[in-house]
Every structure is written in C-alpha cells, then in structure tokens.
Design a protein around this motif. Sequence first.
Motif, PDB file in Angstrom:
ATOM      1  N   GLY A  37      39.421  24.055 -96.242  1.00 39.73           N
ATOM      2  CA  GLY A  37      38.049  23.633 -96.047  1.00 39.73           C
ATOM      3  C   GLY A  37      37.467  24.123 -94.736  1.00 39.73           C
ATOM      4  N   LEU A  38      37.852  25.317 -94.311  1.00 39.20           N
ATOM      5  CA  LEU A  38      37.447  25.808 -92.995  1.00 39.20           C
ATOM      6  C   LEU A  38      36.192  26.670 -93.022  1.00 39.20           C
ATOM      7  CD1 LEU A  38      40.968  26.775 -91.609  1.00 39.20           C
ATOM      8  CD2 LEU A  38      39.685  24.655 -91.259  1.00 39.20           C
ATOM      9  N   ILE A  39      35.682  26.947 -94.211  1.00 41.90           N
ATOM     10  CA  ILE A  39      34.504  27.813 -94.285  1.00 41.90           C
ATOM     11  C   ILE A  39      33.271  27.057 -93.795  1.00 41.90           C
ATOM     12  CG2 ILE A  39      32.936  29.021 -95.851  1.00 41.90           C
ATOM     13  CD1 ILE A  39      35.290  29.712 -97.575  1.00 41.90           C
ATOM     14  N   GLU A  40      32.585  27.603 -92.835  1.00 45.36           N
ATOM     15  CA  GLU A  40      31.361  27.012 -92.329  1.00 45.36           C
ATOM     16  C   GLU A  40      30.222  27.993 -92.558  1.00 45.36           C
ATOM     17  OE1 GLU A  40      31.684  25.829 -88.317  1.00 45.36           O
ATOM     18  OE2 GLU A  40      33.436  24.529 -88.629  1.00 45.36           O
ATOM     19  N   ARG A  41      29.211  27.529 -93.246  1.00 48.54           N
ATOM     20  CA  ARG A  41      28.053  28.373 -93.525  1.00 48.54           C
ATOM     21  C   ARG A  41      26.898  27.941 -92.623  1.00 48.54           C
ATOM     22  NH1 ARG A  41      28.842  31.371 -98.020  1.00 48.54           N
ATOM     23  NH2 ARG A  41      30.450  30.672 -99.485  1.00 48.54           N
ATOM     24  N   ARG A  42      26.305  28.901 -91.947  1.00 47.22           N
ATOM     25  CA  ARG A  42      25.146  28.585 -91.115  1.00 47.22           C
ATOM     26  C   ARG A  42      23.959  28.243 -92.001  1.00 47.22           C
ATOM     27  NH1 ARG A  42      25.078  33.600 -86.822  1.00 47.22           N
ATOM     28  NH2 ARG A  42      27.210  33.324 -86.000  1.00 47.22           N
ATOM     29  N   PRO A  43      23.137  27.317 -91.591  1.00 46.84           N
ATOM     30  CA  PRO A  43      21.913  27.051 -92.369  1.00 46.84           C
ATOM     31  C   PRO A  43      21.013  28.284 -92.363  1.00 46.84           C
ATOM     32  CG  PRO A  43      21.928  25.843 -90.283  1.00 46.84           C
ATOM     33  CD  PRO A  43      23.280  26.424 -90.434  1.00 46.84           C
ATOM     34  N   GLN A  44      20.507  28.635 -93.526  1.00 44.11           N
ATOM     35  CA  GLN A  44      19.669  29.815 -93.662  1.00 44.11           C
ATOM     36  C   GLN A  44      18.195  29.446 -93.513  1.00 44.11           C
ATOM     37  OE1 GLN A  44      21.031  32.969 -94.149  1.00 44.11           O
ATOM     38  NE2 GLN A  44      22.925  31.833 -93.736  1.00 44.11           N
ATOM     39  N   LYS A  45      17.486  30.209 -92.717  1.00 40.85           N
ATOM     40  CA  LYS A  45      16.062  29.964 -92.516  1.00 40.85           C
ATOM     41  C   LYS A  45      15.286  30.547 -93.690  1.00 40.85           C
ATOM     42  CE  LYS A  45      12.339  30.614 -89.174  1.00 40.85           C
ATOM     43  NZ  LYS A  45      11.966  31.200 -87.858  1.00 40.85           N
ATOM     44  N   VAL A  46      14.497  29.726 -94.337  1.00 46.19           N
ATOM     45  CA  VAL A  46      13.697  30.151 -95.489  1.00 46.19           C
ATOM     46  C   VAL A  46      12.281  30.477 -95.012  1.00 46.19           C
ATOM     47  CG1 VAL A  46      12.797  29.532 -97.750  1.00 46.19           C
ATOM     48  CG2 VAL A  46      15.058  28.720 -97.034  1.00 46.19           C
ATOM     49  N   LEU A  47      11.851  31.695 -95.253  1.00 41.37           N
ATOM     50  CA  LEU A  47      10.497  32.122 -94.889  1.00 41.37           C
ATOM     51  C   LEU A  47       9.617  32.115 -96.131  1.00 41.37           C
ATOM     52  CD1 LEU A  47      11.316  35.124 -92.509  1.00 41.37           C
ATOM     53  CD2 LEU A  47      10.780  32.760 -91.881  1.00 41.37           C
ATOM     54  N   ARG A  48       8.612  31.263 -96.138  1.00 43.43           N
ATOM     55  CA  ARG A  48       7.730  31.170 -97.294  1.00 43.43           C
ATOM     56  C   ARG A  48       6.437  31.977 -97.033  1.00 43.43           C
ATOM     57  NH1 ARG A  48       9.928  27.618-100.601  1.00 43.43           N
ATOM     58  NH2 ARG A  48      11.266  25.955 -99.782  1.00 43.43           N
ATOM     59  N   ALA A  49       5.894  32.504 -98.114  1.00 44.34           N
ATOM     60  CA  ALA A  49       4.667  33.312 -97.997  1.00 44.34           C
ATOM     61  C   ALA A  49       3.490  32.437 -97.586  1.00 44.34           C
ATOM     62  CB  ALA A  49       4.381  33.997 -99.328  1.00 44.34           C
ATOM     63  N   SER A  50       2.612  33.003 -96.748  1.00 43.75           N
ATOM     64  CA  SER A  50       1.404  32.284 -96.321  1.00 43.75           C
ATOM     65  C   SER A  50       0.359  32.357 -97.435  1.00 43.75           C
ATOM     66  CB  SER A  50       0.865  32.904 -95.042  1.00 43.75           C
ATOM     67  OG  SER A  50       0.419  34.232 -95.299  1.00 43.75           O
ATOM     68  N   GLU A  51      -0.687  31.582 -97.301  1.00 47.68           N
ATOM     69  CA  GLU A  51      -1.767  31.599 -98.296  1.00 47.68           C
ATOM     70  C   GLU A  51      -2.387  32.997 -98.386  1.00 47.68           C
ATOM     71  OE1 GLU A  51      -2.713  29.290-100.380  1.00 47.68           O
ATOM     72  OE2 GLU A  51      -1.178  27.898 -99.665  1.00 47.68           O
ATOM     73  N   THR A  52      -2.544  33.655 -97.239  1.00 43.47           N
ATOM     74  CA  THR A  52      -3.115  35.008 -97.226  1.00 43.47           C
ATOM     75  C   THR A  52      -2.225  35.988 -97.984  1.00 43.47           C
ATOM     76  OG1 THR A  52      -4.148  34.568 -95.077  1.00 43.47           O
ATOM     77  CG2 THR A  52      -3.922  36.879 -95.744  1.00 43.47           C
ATOM     78  N   GLU A  53      -0.898  35.887 -97.754  1.00 44.08           N
ATOM     79  CA  GLU A  53       0.061  36.778 -98.435  1.00 44.08           C
ATOM     80  C   GLU A  53       0.082  36.519 -99.931  1.00 44.08           C
ATOM     81  OE1 GLU A  53       3.292  37.446 -94.819  1.00 44.08           O
ATOM     82  OE2 GLU A  53       3.397  35.631 -96.075  1.00 44.08           O
ATOM     83  N   LEU A  54       0.003  35.233-100.319  1.00 41.02           N
ATOM     84  CA  LEU A  54      -0.011  34.898-101.752  1.00 41.02           C
ATOM     85  C   LEU A  54      -1.259  35.461-102.425  1.00 41.02           C
ATOM     86  CD1 LEU A  54       1.248  31.196-101.658  1.00 41.02           C
ATOM     87  CD2 LEU A  54       2.451  33.173-102.590  1.00 41.02           C
ATOM     88  N   ALA A  55      -2.415  35.374-101.742  1.00 38.84           N
ATOM     89  CA  ALA A  55      -3.665  35.895-102.303  1.00 38.84           C
ATOM     90  C   ALA A  55      -3.587  37.409-102.464  1.00 38.84           C
ATOM     91  CB  ALA A  55      -4.841  35.502-101.409  1.00 38.84           C
ATOM     92  N   ALA A  56      -3.036  38.117-101.454  1.00 36.56           N
ATOM     93  CA  ALA A  56      -2.902  39.570-101.529  1.00 36.56           C
ATOM     94  C   ALA A  56      -1.951  39.963-102.664  1.00 36.56           C
ATOM     95  CB  ALA A  56      -2.397  40.111-100.197  1.00 36.56           C
ATOM     96  N   HIS A  57      -0.875  39.178-102.826  1.00 30.39           N
ATOM     97  CA  HIS A  57       0.077  39.451-103.899  1.00 30.39           C
ATOM     98  C   HIS A  57      -0.602  39.292-105.267  1.00 30.39           C
ATOM     99  CE1 HIS A  57       3.891  39.631-106.009  1.00 30.39           C
ATOM    100  NE2 HIS A  57       3.696  38.427-106.532  1.00 30.39           N
ATOM    101  N   HIS A  58      -1.425  38.233-105.396  1.00 31.07           N
ATOM    102  CA  HIS A  58      -2.124  38.003-106.661  1.00 31.07           C
ATOM    103  C   HIS A  58      -3.084  39.142-106.972  1.00 31.07           C
ATOM    104  CE1 HIS A  58      -5.295  36.406-109.287  1.00 31.07           C
ATOM    105  NE2 HIS A  58      -4.281  35.731-109.852  1.00 31.07           N
TER     106      HIS A  58
END
Length: 240
Positions: free
Chosen positions: A193-214
């Motif tokens: 049980g020695l495996i330690e996983r670092r917490p991963q930072k989740v980057l979510r798209a901004s409203e501007t990025e979502l609009a451009a994607h759409h």
Amino acid sequence: MRQIVLDTETTGLDWRNGDRVIEIGCVELMNRSLTGRHYHVFINPGRGIDAEAVAVHGITEEFLADKPKFGEIAVGFEDFVRDAELIIHNASFDVGFLDYELDLLGRSKLGQLCAGVIDTLRMAKEQNPGKKASLDALCDRYEIDNAHRTLHGALLDAELLAEVYLAMTRGQESLIMALEDEDARGDADVAGGLIERRPQKVLRASETELAAHHDVLAGIAKANKGLCLWLPPEQESTAA
C-alpha cells in the motif's frame, strides 16, 4: 528458463541422401548460466562416412564400429533435451538430421519434444549483415578462445556456441533484469500500500472558451448540412 546448446556431426551433408548422425553434443543453460551438465555420445551410423566429412571432424568408421546405434541412445537424448529451448548454429541442418533419425524410429520430432529453436547463424546475419557468421568468425568477433578447435567436434562446438550465444544476447540479459526489477517494485508497492498519487489539478474551460468551442462546432455542422458528431441533436438543428 532451460536452454540446450546443441551440435551434431554427420556422415555427410544431406540426410535426404541417407546420411546419418554420428555424434551429438549438448550443454545446458539455466537462466543464462552454464550448469555444468552436458550430453555427449558417439553413434554407429551403420554406413560409410564421406571422406570430406572425415576431413572436417576426424571421426572414422573404425572408431564408431563399437558405438551404439541411434535407437539405443534415443531415450537418453530425448530426456536431456525435452521441454528445453534449443540453441543451434545453422539449425535447419542439425534439426533435419535429428528429425530424420527420430522419424526412422517412429518417435516424435524435435518440434513436439522441445520448446523451440534459436538459430544463431540467422541471428548473427541479422545482427551483422554482410559479415562472416561461421562459429570461428563469431568466436573471433566476441573474443572467445577457440585455439584448441583444430577439428569440428559436437561437444566442443556446443561449448563454444554457448559462449557465443551469451555474448550475442548480453544486452537482452540486462533488459530482462530491468523488467524483473520493475515488476518487483510494482508488486511491493501494491502489496504494501505504498503507492501515493498526487492530487491532480483539474482545469475547466471558461465561459469564453466554451462559447468559442461552440462556434467552431456550429461552423462544422453548418458545413455538413447540420451534421456534427460533437453537437447534441437539438444544437445541430439550430446550427443548420
């Protein structure tokens, strides 16, 4: 991993013409180390030996007159090589002769008896295209002392070939050890049980990025008459 380095001497060059095996020499490798175990036998072929063959190995009909026939040594030979991987220089030659001898007795051929065959002649040609690939040439290349080899002999040649094979595949040994170390570390981590996983930072798209994607997807849908795999059906109709 059990491997048998094997060599034969024969009455001539072609078993299809009735030539026979007159000497078999084998040495054992276990996990890429010589164990000191070997198998060596001379065989009475019940026929003459070509003069050209005698010039190569020096074995005469007179010397073989009181030696056993192949049928008398078959079981001992099979017991020594059974389930091992064979290492042979110019394997088609030796395998052809041995399969012929076994077939004459109605016994299983090497393909059913052993785990497989490595042809060091083919391996040498693949590793060094265009260079000499005889056993003597390989001994020179890998600095293996073969000064005592004045004539061909099955056991001596098998011993030399074992050293050549280990030299040719030395890099594979380190790779295998590295893989085994990685596996061992992985097992220890999971078990302990020695495996330690670092917490991963989740980057979510901004409203501007979502609009451009759409807008990009809408443009794709419009160009394809409203069809776009990445848009929900209700948005596809709007884009059209």
